[in-house]
Design a protein around this motif. Structure first.
Motif, PDB file in Angstrom:
ATOM      1  N   THR B 225       0.854  -1.527   0.117  1.00 41.09           N
ATOM      2  CA  THR B 225      -0.199  -0.134   0.322  1.00 41.09           C
ATOM      3  C   THR B 225       0.899   1.355  -0.050  1.00 41.09           C
ATOM      4  O   THR B 225       0.902   2.258  -0.562  1.00 41.09           O
ATOM      5  N   ALA B 226       2.154   1.407   0.922  1.00 41.34           N
ATOM      6  CA  ALA B 226       2.524   2.487   1.131  1.00 41.34           C
ATOM      7  C   ALA B 226       3.160   2.647  -0.080  1.00 41.34           C
ATOM      8  O   ALA B 226       3.733   4.226  -0.661  1.00 41.34           O
ATOM      9  N   ARG B 227       3.933   1.531  -0.974  1.00 38.54           N
ATOM     10  CA  ARG B 227       4.876   2.338  -2.489  1.00 38.54           C
ATOM     11  C   ARG B 227       3.857   3.287  -3.098  1.00 38.54           C
ATOM     12  O   ARG B 227       4.794   3.418  -4.213  1.00 38.54           O
ATOM     13  N   PHE B 228       2.963   2.707  -2.815  1.00 36.80           N
ATOM     14  CA  PHE B 228       2.242   3.342  -4.174  1.00 36.80           C
ATOM     15  C   PHE B 228       2.035   4.921  -3.805  1.00 36.80           C
ATOM     16  O   PHE B 228       2.364   5.722  -5.288  1.00 36.80           O
ATOM     17  N   TRP B 229       2.523   5.110  -2.809  1.00 35.59           N
ATOM     18  CA  TRP B 229       2.805   6.541  -2.490  1.00 35.59           C
ATOM     19  C   TRP B 229       4.618   7.303  -2.391  1.00 35.59           C
ATOM     20  O   TRP B 229       4.423   8.347  -2.172  1.00 35.59           O
ATOM     21  N   SER B 230       5.096   6.827  -2.590  1.00 37.54           N
ATOM     22  CA  SER B 230       6.061   7.356  -2.472  1.00 37.54           C
ATOM     23  C   SER B 230       7.485   6.255  -3.378  1.00 37.54           C
ATOM     24  O   SER B 230       7.291   5.421  -3.663  1.00 37.54           O
ATOM     25  N   GLU B 231       8.499   7.270  -3.985  1.00 37.71           N
ATOM     26  CA  GLU B 231       9.575   6.727  -4.121  1.00 37.71           C
ATOM     27  C   GLU B 231      11.472   6.246  -3.124  1.00 37.71           C
ATOM     28  O   GLU B 231      11.795   6.522  -3.868  1.00 37.71           O
ATOM     29  N   GLN B 232      10.348   6.608  -1.697  1.00 35.05           N
ATOM     30  CA  GLN B 232      11.506   6.950  -1.235  1.00 35.05           C
ATOM     31  C   GLN B 232      11.558   5.848   0.012  1.00 35.05           C
ATOM     32  O   GLN B 232      10.882   5.636   0.713  1.00 35.05           O
ATOM     33  N   ALA B 233      12.912   5.086   0.097  1.00 31.25           N
ATOM     34  CA  ALA B 233      12.462   3.890   0.719  1.00 31.25           C
ATOM     35  C   ALA B 233      11.931   4.622   2.080  1.00 31.25           C
ATOM     36  O   ALA B 233      10.573   3.775   2.926  1.00 31.25           O
ATOM     37  N   ASP B 234      12.325   5.101   3.041  1.00 29.73           N
ATOM     38  CA  ASP B 234      12.625   5.667   4.245  1.00 29.73           C
ATOM     39  C   ASP B 234      10.936   6.244   4.840  1.00 29.73           C
ATOM     40  O   ASP B 234       9.976   5.942   5.351  1.00 29.73           O
ATOM     41  N   ARG B 235      10.298   7.008   3.364  1.00 34.70           N
ATOM     42  CA  ARG B 235       9.190   7.612   3.862  1.00 34.70           C
ATOM     43  C   ARG B 235       8.108   6.172   3.382  1.00 34.70           C
ATOM     44  O   ARG B 235       7.011   6.027   3.919  1.00 34.70           O
ATOM     45  N   VAL B 236       8.773   5.319   2.703  1.00 35.90           N
ATOM     46  CA  VAL B 236       7.708   3.748   2.308  1.00 35.90           C
ATOM     47  C   VAL B 236       7.587   2.977   3.493  1.00 35.90           C
ATOM     48  O   VAL B 236       6.474   2.848   3.986  1.00 35.90           O
ATOM     49  N   VAL B 237       8.423   2.940   4.454  1.00 41.96           N
ATOM     50  CA  VAL B 237       8.944   2.684   5.776  1.00 41.96           C
ATOM     51  C   VAL B 237       7.695   3.220   6.545  1.00 41.96           C
ATOM     52  O   VAL B 237       7.234   2.327   7.280  1.00 41.96           O
ATOM     53  N   LEU B 238       7.827   3.932   6.803  1.00 44.43           N
ATOM     54  CA  LEU B 238       6.743   5.330   7.425  1.00 44.43           C
ATOM     55  C   LEU B 238       5.603   5.325   6.826  1.00 44.43           C
ATOM     56  O   LEU B 238       4.314   5.161   8.376  1.00 44.43           O
ATOM     57  N   LEU B 239       5.114   5.213   5.636  1.00 44.96           N
ATOM     58  CA  LEU B 239       3.545   5.453   5.385  1.00 44.96           C
ATOM     59  C   LEU B 239       3.196   3.998   5.751  1.00 44.96           C
ATOM     60  O   LEU B 239       2.248   3.942   6.137  1.00 44.96           O
ATOM     61  N   SER B 278      -5.369   2.832  -3.120  1.00 48.47           N
ATOM     62  CA  SER B 278      -4.250   3.057  -3.114  1.00 48.47           C
ATOM     63  C   SER B 278      -3.516   2.771  -4.852  1.00 48.47           C
ATOM     64  O   SER B 278      -3.196   3.327  -5.404  1.00 48.47           O
ATOM     65  N   LEU B 279      -4.654   1.642  -4.647  1.00 46.29           N
ATOM     66  CA  LEU B 279      -3.898   1.020  -6.307  1.00 46.29           C
ATOM     67  C   LEU B 279      -4.433   1.769  -7.239  1.00 46.29           C
ATOM     68  O   LEU B 279      -4.369   2.125  -8.129  1.00 46.29           O
ATOM     69  N   LEU B 280      -5.997   2.531  -6.516  1.00 46.14           N
ATOM     70  CA  LEU B 280      -7.260   2.883  -8.077  1.00 46.14           C
ATOM     71  C   LEU B 280      -6.261   4.273  -7.362  1.00 46.14           C
ATOM     72  O   LEU B 280      -6.092   5.012  -8.874  1.00 46.14           O
ATOM     73  N   LEU B 281      -6.443   4.993  -6.870  1.00 42.81           N
ATOM     74  CA  LEU B 281      -6.054   6.672  -6.567  1.00 42.81           C
ATOM     75  C   LEU B 281      -4.282   6.682  -6.769  1.00 42.81           C
ATOM     76  O   LEU B 281      -4.570   8.249  -6.548  1.00 42.81           O
TER      77      LEU B 281
END
Lengths: 265, 401
Positions: B225-239, B278-281
């Protein structure tokens, strides 16, 4: 100087005899992630000849070939094989991929790989008969690999593997052969073996199209060239088209002048 | 009712469960992301299934010693030991045989789980009357959660988060490029092992709430889910941590707001709902955005090809191209170029000719690779350079309709 472009942008009026060309492409655009790798390319391959598709790295050579085969989707344009749609003509063409990203540990022997070329003939249920086996062995013989028929494919050298994949294409007895960089990273013996098989195919009236990267061998191996750098740069016989001018246009500064002189002198 | 649950007003047990589930979701989301980035997400499924025999054996041991078989810390220690055993077997398989990791995961997962089920059946047939509740570890059961249980879950979750914070750098380095990490002196095998141990910890901690069968969902779904929203690894972890925590909280609240709603499965469904949204939007990577982008791109390609064909007085074959030209007001209904169409076609052809000159010129070598048929030449050359090219082409040509 009037404005003239090499490419005609999907608009070439197609004469009756051209529509039966082994491979004809009109206005083909193919993109990766919304950046065209091939833009608006027209191509007509003449029957019974050997054609090299050449161009600098990243010029879209392999992409062009894969789009013709329907392996990657096209954004626009049309592809016809012997005047038919790709689906209708599938059985008449054979493809040798660039040395594939396949699992070399896969439980398949050389003979099994070649028999895969008969998949359309065998369908889902037909048995593999001795005649099929003999045909596969004959094809292995043509590429000098008959003695390796029982080996697992991972045990072969790169050049030997390439010859096996050529044999898989041969057993299809197709009318149009498309090869993607068959000489990349193979030994001299394999290159000689492959080119002599391709010349045999031409002698039988079949059409051979090769994505090729070695400019030095173009005049020796091929009848026609197709020069591409995202767009079509030029197409025609080696004598008239494989010129320093055209190469300069295709390669720009990426080809030293000395190289140009030597290649297309 | 749901509002009461969300504002933690549904009583003692519901509040304990909500806090525990939130912390569990946070740590699962964060730990799972490293696994996902290392492309070993399914290892967590092997780990979680391998906990079952440990739970059963710990119960038997505690009963044999005369204690209460349901003492949670004892059961969790047992599950951790057997998860460790499963992980060890898995690593041996991959290192010592030619088995690929997915096949090894399948083998470990099913054998450990099968063994665990056999042990559970044995315990049931013992008829000591104290065995009730072990099946709760399969899908989680929060009904009789005690204060100490909640403390263990919360403490375990917080400790895991701290450990993740501490070794996030080497874990990301190993996930991105293990060879380079090794060359820089990162102990790759040990970092991998630490990653797995952390996943094992959240799994063990989550047994009580989500259960061993569904914990894998809480490890994997928040990270994708988080991967959809960011291209930065640490943000993906936080999200991912945020998505996991939110799922835990909302899921626990929903399940508390109505009788007989199982907590674990509801948490998983909530996290799946976040995933679908996330997948859709999501902008960029989302389905909607990429479909719209593809359509716009296709239009651009067809229009450009159509203009070039017009400029060269060639008929346009593709119906889509004809339709787009007409709709843009570039051609009339009979396919003849309008005034605007003629102007744009002339410009397109001129740009194409400019590109042809620029690409053949070794002086412009660095821009040659930027050509893709669509890019405007003004974005790569200065007006002076273009004027120079124009001098070589000659005067502008009129396009005849």
């Amino acid at each position: 100087m009037p404005l003239t472009l090499a490419s005609r942008d999907g608009a070439t009026p197609v004469a009756e005899d051209l529509t039966r060309a082994p491979l004809s492409v009109r206005g083909l655009t193919v993109a990766y992630a919304e950046k065209p790798a091939v833009f608006s390319v027209d191509m007509t391959i003449a029957p019974g000849r050997m054609t090299a598709i050449i161009g600098p790295n990243g010029a879209g050579k392999s992409t062009l070939l894969k789009a013709c085969l329907g392996i990657i989707p096209r954004v626009s344009g049309q592809v016809q094989i012997f005047g038919q749609s790709l689906e209708a003509a599938r059985g008449r063409l054979a493809y040798v991929p660039q040395r594939a990203s396949i699992d070399w540990d896969f439980p398949a022997r050389v003979i099994d790989v070649v028999l895969m070329g008969l998949s359309r003939e065998l369908g889902l249920l037909r048995r593999v008969r001795a005649s099929h086996r003999d045909r596969a062995l004959a094809c292995l013989d043509r590429v000098g690999m008959r003695d390796f028929a029982e080996r697992q494919i991972g045990q072969l050298s790169g050049g030997q593997q390439q010859r096996v994949f050529l044999a898989r294409a041969l057993v299809q007895e197709a009318d149009l052969y498309l090869l993607d960089e068959p000489f990349a990273g193979v030994d001299a013996a394999t290159e000689k073996a492959i080119i002599s098989v391709l010349k045999d195919l031409r002698a039988q009236g079949r059409t051979v199209v090769v994505v090729h990267h070695d400019l030095a061998t173009v005049p020796e191996y091929f009848d026609d060239v197709f020069l591409i750098a995202t767009r079509k740069i030029a197409e025609g016989s080696v004598d008239t088209t494989f010129t320093a001018d055209n190469l300069q246009t295709a390669y720009g500064g990426r080809l030293a002048m000395a190289q140009l002189d030597r290649v297309a002198g | 009712m749901l509002w009461h649950a969300l504002s933690l007003q549904l009583g003692y047990n519901a509040t304990l469960v909500a806090i525990g589930a939130t912390l569990l979701g946070l740590s699962c989301g964060a730990a799972g992301t490293f696994l996902f980035l290392r492309k070993r997400a399914l290892v967590s499924d092997a780990i979680s299934h391998a906990t079952l025999p440990g739970v059963a054996i710990a119960f038997l041991v505690m009963v044999a010693l005369g204690g209460d078989g349901r003492w949670l810390p004892g059961l969790l220690i047992g599950s951790a030991l057997s998860a460790w055993a499963g992980l060890w077997v898995l690593n041996r398989f991959v290192a010592r045989t030619r088995l690929s990791e997915d096949a090894a995961i399948g083998a470990v997962l099913s054998v450990f789980f099968g063994f665990g089920v056999v042990l559970l059946t044995v315990i049931q047939s013992l008829g000591t009357g104290r065995q009730a509740g072990l099946e709760g570890f399969l899908l989680g059961s929060t009904a009789g959660m005690l204060y100490q249980d909640a403390l263990i879950i919360a403490g375990g979750g917080v400790l895991t988060l701290l450990a993740l914070l501490l070794i996030r750098r080497p874990m990301l380095a190993v996930s991105f490029d293990p060879d380079y990490a090794a060359a820089r002196g990162v102990p790759v095998a040990r970092v991998d092992m630490a990653m797995m141990v952390l996943v094992m910890c959240v799994t063990v901690v989550g047994l009580k709430i989500v259960g061993l069968i569904l914990i894998v969902a809480l490890l994997i779904i928040p990270s994708v889910t988080a991967r959809f929203w960011s291209e930065q690894a640490d943000r993906v972890v936080l999200l991912a941590a945020a998505a996991g925590g939110l799922s835990g909280y909302v899921g626990a609240a929903i399940s508390a707001s109505a009788p007989n709603l199982p907590t674990g499965p509801i948490i998983v469904l909530v996290s799946f709902a976040l995933f679908v949204l996330s997948l859709l939007l999501a902008p960029g990577r989302g389905v909607l955005a990429s479909v719209l982008g593809q359509m716009a791109f296709r239009r651009e390609v067809h229009l450009r090809q159509g203009l070039l064909a017009l400029a060269q007085n060639q008929p346009v074959y593709e119906p889509l191209t004809r339709r787009l030209l007409r709709r843009a007001g570039l051609t009339r209904a009979d396919g003849v170029a309008t005034e605007a169409g003629q102007a744009q076609a002339a410009k397109a052809l001129r740009d194409e000719a400019r590109w042809q000159i620029a690409r053949a010129d070794p002086a412009h070598d660095s821009i040659a690779v930027l050509y893709d048929g669509l890019r405007a030449i003004e974005t790569v050359l200065t007006p002076d350079q273009i004027a120079e090219i124009d001098r070589r082409i000659g005067a502008p040509q009129a396009v005849t309709p």
